[in-house]
Design an enzyme around this catalytic site. Structure first.
Site, PDB file in Angstrom:
ATOM      1  N   SER A  15     -15.003  -9.784   2.282  1.00  0.00           N
ATOM      2  CA  SER A  15     -14.622  -8.519   2.928  1.00  0.00           C
ATOM      3  C   SER A  15     -14.634  -8.619   4.456  1.00  0.00           C
ATOM      4  O   SER A  15     -15.566  -9.168   5.049  1.00  0.00           O
ATOM      5  CB  SER A  15     -15.584  -7.406   2.494  1.00  0.00           C
ATOM      6  OG  SER A  15     -15.295  -6.233   3.250  1.00  0.00           O
ATOM      7  N   SER A  17     -14.594  -5.892   6.231  1.00  0.00           N
ATOM      8  CA  SER A  17     -15.095  -4.600   6.711  1.00  0.00           C
ATOM      9  C   SER A  17     -16.283  -4.728   7.681  1.00  0.00           C
ATOM     10  O   SER A  17     -16.318  -4.005   8.683  1.00  0.00           O
ATOM     11  CB  SER A  17     -15.463  -3.702   5.532  1.00  0.00           C
ATOM     12  OG  SER A  17     -14.282  -3.352   4.842  1.00  0.00           O
ATOM     13  N   LYS A  66     -14.276   1.523  -7.240  1.00  0.00           N
ATOM     14  CA  LYS A  66     -13.704   2.741  -6.647  1.00  0.00           C
ATOM     15  C   LYS A  66     -13.681   3.927  -7.626  1.00  0.00           C
ATOM     16  O   LYS A  66     -13.877   5.066  -7.215  1.00  0.00           O
ATOM     17  CB  LYS A  66     -12.292   2.464  -6.127  1.00  0.00           C
ATOM     18  CG  LYS A  66     -12.258   1.580  -4.883  1.00  0.00           C
ATOM     19  CD  LYS A  66     -10.844   1.466  -4.334  1.00  0.00           C
ATOM     20  CE  LYS A  66     -10.791   0.510  -3.146  1.00  0.00           C
ATOM     21  NZ  LYS A  66      -9.459   0.405  -2.562  1.00  0.00           N
ATOM     22  N   ASN A  87     -13.026   5.385  -1.778  1.00  0.00           N
ATOM     23  CA  ASN A  87     -13.366   4.157  -1.043  1.00  0.00           C
ATOM     24  C   ASN A  87     -14.331   4.430   0.115  1.00  0.00           C
ATOM     25  O   ASN A  87     -14.764   3.506   0.788  1.00  0.00           O
ATOM     26  CB  ASN A  87     -12.096   3.453  -0.524  1.00  0.00           C
ATOM     27  CG  ASN A  87     -11.532   4.122   0.715  1.00  0.00           C
ATOM     28  OD1 ASN A  87     -11.751   5.311   0.960  1.00  0.00           O
ATOM     29  ND2 ASN A  87     -10.788   3.371   1.503  1.00  0.00           N
ATOM     30  N   ASP A 102      -7.456   5.108   1.978  1.00  0.00           N
ATOM     31  CA  ASP A 102      -6.436   4.047   1.868  1.00  0.00           C
ATOM     32  C   ASP A 102      -5.036   4.549   2.216  1.00  0.00           C
ATOM     33  O   ASP A 102      -4.305   3.905   2.975  1.00  0.00           O
ATOM     34  CB  ASP A 102      -6.409   3.478   0.437  1.00  0.00           C
ATOM     35  CG  ASP A 102      -7.530   2.466   0.204  1.00  0.00           C
ATOM     36  OD1 ASP A 102      -8.028   1.885   1.184  1.00  0.00           O
ATOM     37  OD2 ASP A 102      -7.899   2.265  -0.971  1.00  0.00           O
ATOM     38  N   GLY A 127       4.721  -0.865  -8.236  1.00  0.00           N
ATOM     39  CA  GLY A 127       3.370  -0.915  -8.791  1.00  0.00           C
ATOM     40  C   GLY A 127       2.890   0.481  -9.129  1.00  0.00           C
ATOM     41  O   GLY A 127       3.333   1.468  -8.517  1.00  0.00           O
ATOM     42  N   GLY A 129      -0.673   0.948 -10.026  1.00  0.00           N
ATOM     43  CA  GLY A 129      -2.119   0.798 -10.165  1.00  0.00           C
ATOM     44  C   GLY A 129      -2.870   1.716  -9.209  1.00  0.00           C
ATOM     45  O   GLY A 129      -2.306   2.686  -8.675  1.00  0.00           O
ATOM     46  N   ALA A 131      -3.921   1.294  -6.162  1.00  0.00           N
ATOM     47  CA  ALA A 131      -3.447   1.352  -4.773  1.00  0.00           C
ATOM     48  C   ALA A 131      -2.298   2.355  -4.661  1.00  0.00           C
ATOM     49  O   ALA A 131      -2.251   3.164  -3.728  1.00  0.00           O
ATOM     50  CB  ALA A 131      -3.001  -0.027  -4.310  1.00  0.00           C
ATOM     51  N   TYR A 214      -2.544  -8.967   2.428  1.00  0.00           N
ATOM     52  CA  TYR A 214      -2.620  -9.593   3.746  1.00  0.00           C
ATOM     53  C   TYR A 214      -3.318 -10.942   3.577  1.00  0.00           C
ATOM     54  O   TYR A 214      -3.906 -11.223   2.532  1.00  0.00           O
ATOM     55  CB  TYR A 214      -3.403  -8.703   4.733  1.00  0.00           C
ATOM     56  CG  TYR A 214      -4.736  -8.246   4.202  1.00  0.00           C
ATOM     57  CD1 TYR A 214      -4.856  -7.037   3.534  1.00  0.00           C
ATOM     58  CD2 TYR A 214      -5.875  -9.043   4.341  1.00  0.00           C
ATOM     59  CE1 TYR A 214      -6.065  -6.631   3.014  1.00  0.00           C
ATOM     60  CE2 TYR A 214      -7.091  -8.631   3.832  1.00  0.00           C
ATOM     61  CZ  TYR A 214      -7.178  -7.431   3.166  1.00  0.00           C
ATOM     62  OH  TYR A 214      -8.381  -7.046   2.651  1.00  0.00           O
TER      63      TYR A 214
HETATM   64  P1  NDP Z   1      -3.964  -2.877  -9.969  1.00  0.00           P
HETATM   65  O1  NDP Z   1      -4.480  -4.067 -10.692  1.00  0.00           O
HETATM   66  O2  NDP Z   1      -4.539  -1.528 -10.215  1.00  0.00           O
HETATM   67  O3  NDP Z   1      -2.368  -2.752 -10.239  1.00  0.00           O
HETATM   68  C1  NDP Z   1      -1.565  -3.878 -10.162  1.00  0.00           C
HETATM   69  C2  NDP Z   1      -0.088  -3.461 -10.269  1.00  0.00           C
HETATM   70  O4  NDP Z   1       0.698  -4.627 -10.021  1.00  0.00           O
HETATM   71  C3  NDP Z   1       0.327  -2.935 -11.645  1.00  0.00           C
HETATM   72  O5  NDP Z   1       1.206  -1.849 -11.467  1.00  0.00           O
HETATM   73  C4  NDP Z   1       1.044  -4.132 -12.266  1.00  0.00           C
HETATM   74  O6  NDP Z   1       2.056  -3.782 -13.185  1.00  0.00           O
HETATM   75  C5  NDP Z   1       1.682  -4.735 -11.050  1.00  0.00           C
HETATM   76  N1  NDP Z   1       2.016  -6.178 -11.186  1.00  0.00           N
HETATM   77  C6  NDP Z   1       1.160  -7.221 -11.284  1.00  0.00           C
HETATM   78  N2  NDP Z   1       1.846  -8.393 -11.353  1.00  0.00           N
HETATM   79  C7  NDP Z   1       3.165  -8.068 -11.295  1.00  0.00           C
HETATM   80  C8  NDP Z   1       4.368  -8.828 -11.317  1.00  0.00           C
HETATM   81  N3  NDP Z   1       4.342 -10.169 -11.404  1.00  0.00           N
HETATM   82  N4  NDP Z   1       5.557  -8.172 -11.234  1.00  0.00           N
HETATM   83  C9  NDP Z   1       5.603  -6.830 -11.129  1.00  0.00           C
HETATM   84  N5  NDP Z   1       4.480  -6.049 -11.111  1.00  0.00           N
HETATM   85  C10 NDP Z   1       3.285  -6.654 -11.192  1.00  0.00           C
HETATM   86  O7  NDP Z   1      -4.057  -3.276  -8.419  1.00  0.00           O
HETATM   87  P2  NDP Z   1      -4.246  -2.282  -7.165  1.00  0.00           P
HETATM   88  O8  NDP Z   1      -3.304  -1.155  -7.321  1.00  0.00           O
HETATM   89  O9  NDP Z   1      -5.679  -1.974  -6.968  1.00  0.00           O
HETATM   90  O10 NDP Z   1      -3.841  -3.216  -5.920  1.00  0.00           O
HETATM   91  C11 NDP Z   1      -2.503  -3.653  -5.714  1.00  0.00           C
HETATM   92  C12 NDP Z   1      -2.409  -4.488  -4.430  1.00  0.00           C
HETATM   93  O11 NDP Z   1      -2.671  -3.709  -3.275  1.00  0.00           O
HETATM   94  C13 NDP Z   1      -3.400  -5.653  -4.378  1.00  0.00           C
HETATM   95  O12 NDP Z   1      -2.697  -6.811  -3.963  1.00  0.00           O
HETATM   96  C14 NDP Z   1      -4.414  -5.247  -3.320  1.00  0.00           C
HETATM   97  O13 NDP Z   1      -4.934  -6.362  -2.637  1.00  0.00           O
HETATM   98  C15 NDP Z   1      -3.567  -4.399  -2.406  1.00  0.00           C
HETATM   99  N6  NDP Z   1      -4.359  -3.392  -1.636  1.00  0.00           N
HETATM  100  C16 NDP Z   1      -4.387  -3.498  -0.259  1.00  0.00           C
HETATM  101  C17 NDP Z   1      -5.109  -2.588   0.512  1.00  0.00           C
HETATM  102  C18 NDP Z   1      -5.119  -2.723   2.009  1.00  0.00           C
HETATM  103  O14 NDP Z   1      -5.958  -2.101   2.673  1.00  0.00           O
HETATM  104  N7  NDP Z   1      -4.226  -3.481   2.595  1.00  0.00           N
HETATM  105  C19 NDP Z   1      -5.879  -1.489  -0.108  1.00  0.00           C
HETATM  106  C20 NDP Z   1      -5.760  -1.454  -1.567  1.00  0.00           C
HETATM  107  C21 NDP Z   1      -5.038  -2.390  -2.279  1.00  0.00           C
HETATM  108  P3  NDP Z   1       1.723  -3.439 -14.742  1.00  0.00           P
HETATM  109  O15 NDP Z   1       1.171  -2.039 -14.754  1.00  0.00           O
HETATM  110  O16 NDP Z   1       3.023  -3.555 -15.430  1.00  0.00           O
HETATM  111  O17 NDP Z   1       0.699  -4.466 -15.175  1.00  0.00           O
END
Ligand code: NDP
Length: 265
Positions: A15, A17, A66, A87, A102, A127, A129, A131, A214
Site C-alpha cells: 500500500s 497510503s 471494504k 474505504n 474512491d 466492469g 465490480g 470499483a 496504476y
Molecule cells: P472486482 O474483482 O470486484 O471486479 C472485477 C471486474 O473485472 C468484474 O466486473 C469482472 O467481470 C471484470 N473482469 C476481470 N477480468 C476481465 C477480463 N479479462 N475481461 C473483461 N472483464 C474482466 O474488482 P474491483 O472492482 O474491486 O477493482 C477493479 C480494478 O480497479 C482493479 O484493477 C483495482 O486495482 C482498481 N481500483 C483502483 C483504485 C484506485 O484508487 N486507482 C481504487 C479501486 C479499484 P466479471 O463480472 O464478468 O467477472
C-alpha cells in the site's frame, strides 16, 4: 499523544497510503502517524476494535475488507450507502463513521488533474465490480450525457441498474458501432494482461481513456495509446481518494499535484 491513523488490508505491505498520508501531513503541518496494519482475513473487526482502543482516530480500508467495513459502520455517508462499500472510517466516541472516497477521487483526478470536464459527455465504464459501484454516484453527479456499464457477466451490470436507474447496461458485443468520450477501465483484466473485447472505434474524437490500475502499463492503456486523445492510469485517483479521506479527518485539503509527481518518480 500523536493522532493515529492507519490502512487495513490483507495483503497491505504494497500500500502506498502511508507514504501519501505522511506527505500530506508534512505539507499541511498536521501532527499524526499513519501506519499499514495487516488484519487477518477473519479478524478485521477485532483489529479495528484494538486500533480504536489504542487511540486510533481514523482508518482507510482496502481489499478485501471494504464490504465488512460497510457493515461495521454505525453511520454512513450517502456515497458509502450507494457504493455498498467503505474505504474511510472515522472513529470517535464508540461511533464508526463510514465513507467512500474512491469515486470522488476519480472525478477529482479527471476534472482537476486532467482538466477534463465530464459534464455532457458520454461515458463507458468497463466492469461491474466494487470499483464500478463506488464511482457511479460521483460520475452521475457531474451530469454526463449518459453512463453505460459494460461487463463480461451482463447480469452483474443489470444488478447495478437496480440501484442506479439512469445508467445503461451493455454486453461487449453490443458496443459494436458505438463510441464514447470517456472510457474507464474498472475491470481487473490488467492483472492478467488481458484486454476487454472492446471494438476499435470505441473512442470518440478527443476521448479520454482512463485505467483505474496504476504501476504498470495494461493492455487497455496500450490499446488506447493508438486510438484515444488523452490517456491516464489510476495513480491520480489513488492520491485524490486519500486527499478526500485526509480532509474528512483533519478538515484540511492537501495539495495533491506534488504527491502524484513524487509517486511517479
Ligand atoms: P472486482 O474483482 O470486484 O471486479 C472485477 C471486474 O473485472 C468484474 O466486473 C469482472 O467481470 C471484470 N473482469 C476481470 N477480468 C476481465 C477480463 N479479462 N475481461 C473483461 N472483464 C474482466 O474488482 P474491483 O472492482 O474491486 O477493482 C477493479 C480494478 O480497479 C482493479 O484493477 C483495482 O486495482 C482498481 N481500483 C483502483 C483504485 C484506485 O484508487 N486507482 C481504487 C479501486 C479499484 P466479471 O463480472 O464478468 O467477472
Amino acid at each position: 499523544m500523536t493522532d493515529r491513523y492507519a490502512v487495513f488490508g490483507n495483503p497491505v505491505s504494497h500500500s502506498k497510503s502511508p507514504l501519501i498520508h505522511a506527505a500530506f501531513a508534512r505539507q499541511t503541518g498536521q501532527s499524526l502517524t499513519y501506519e499499514a496494519i495487516l488484519a487477518p482475513l477473519d479478524g478485521f473487526a477485532a483489529s479495528l476494535k484494538a486500533f480504536a482502543a489504542s487511540s486510533g482516530m481514523g482508518a482507510n480500508v482496502t481489499l478485501p475488507f471494504k464490504e465488512e467495513a460497510f457493515r461495521l459502520s454505525t453511520q454512513r455517508s450517502e456515497r458509502a450507502e450507494k457504493a455498498a462499500a467503505v474505504n474511510t472510517l472515522t472513529l470517535s466516541g464508540g461511533e464508526i463513521s463510514g465513507d467512500n472516497t474512491d469515486g470522488t477521487g476519480l472525478v477529482r483526478d479527471i476534472r482537476s488533474n486532467l482538466n477534463y470536464s465530464i459534464t455532457g459527455k458520454n461515458i463507458l465504464v468497463m466492469g461491474a465490480g466494487g470499483a464500478t459501484r463506488g464511482v457511479i454516484l460521483p460520475l452521475l453527479g457531474e451530469s454526463p450525457a449518459g453512463l453505460t456499464i459494460v461487463n463480461r457477466t451482463v447480469e452483474k451490470a443489470e444488478l447495478l441498474q437496480r440501484d442506479f436507474a439512469s445508467i445503461r447496461v451493455s454486453s461487449y458485443k453490443a458496443l459494436k458501432g458505438q463510441s464514447f468520450d470517456l472510457v474507464i477501465n474498472a475491470t481487473s483484466s490488467g492483472l492478467t494482461g488481458e484486454l476487454p473485447p472492446i471494438p476499435d472505434e470505441i473512442f470518440a474524437d478527443n476521448a479520454l481513456a482512463y485505467d483505474m490500475m496504476y504501476g504498470r502499463e495494461t493492455p487497455f492503456m496500450r490499446f488506447a495509446g493508438e486510438r484515444a486523445a488523452i490517456i491516464s492510469d489510476g495513480l491520480g485517483m489513488l492520491v485524490e481518494q486519500a486527499a478526500e479521506a485526509f480532509f474528512i479527518w483533519r478538515g484540511v485539503r492537501p495539495e495533491t499535484g506534488p504527491v502524484i509527481a513524487q509517486l511517479r518518480e
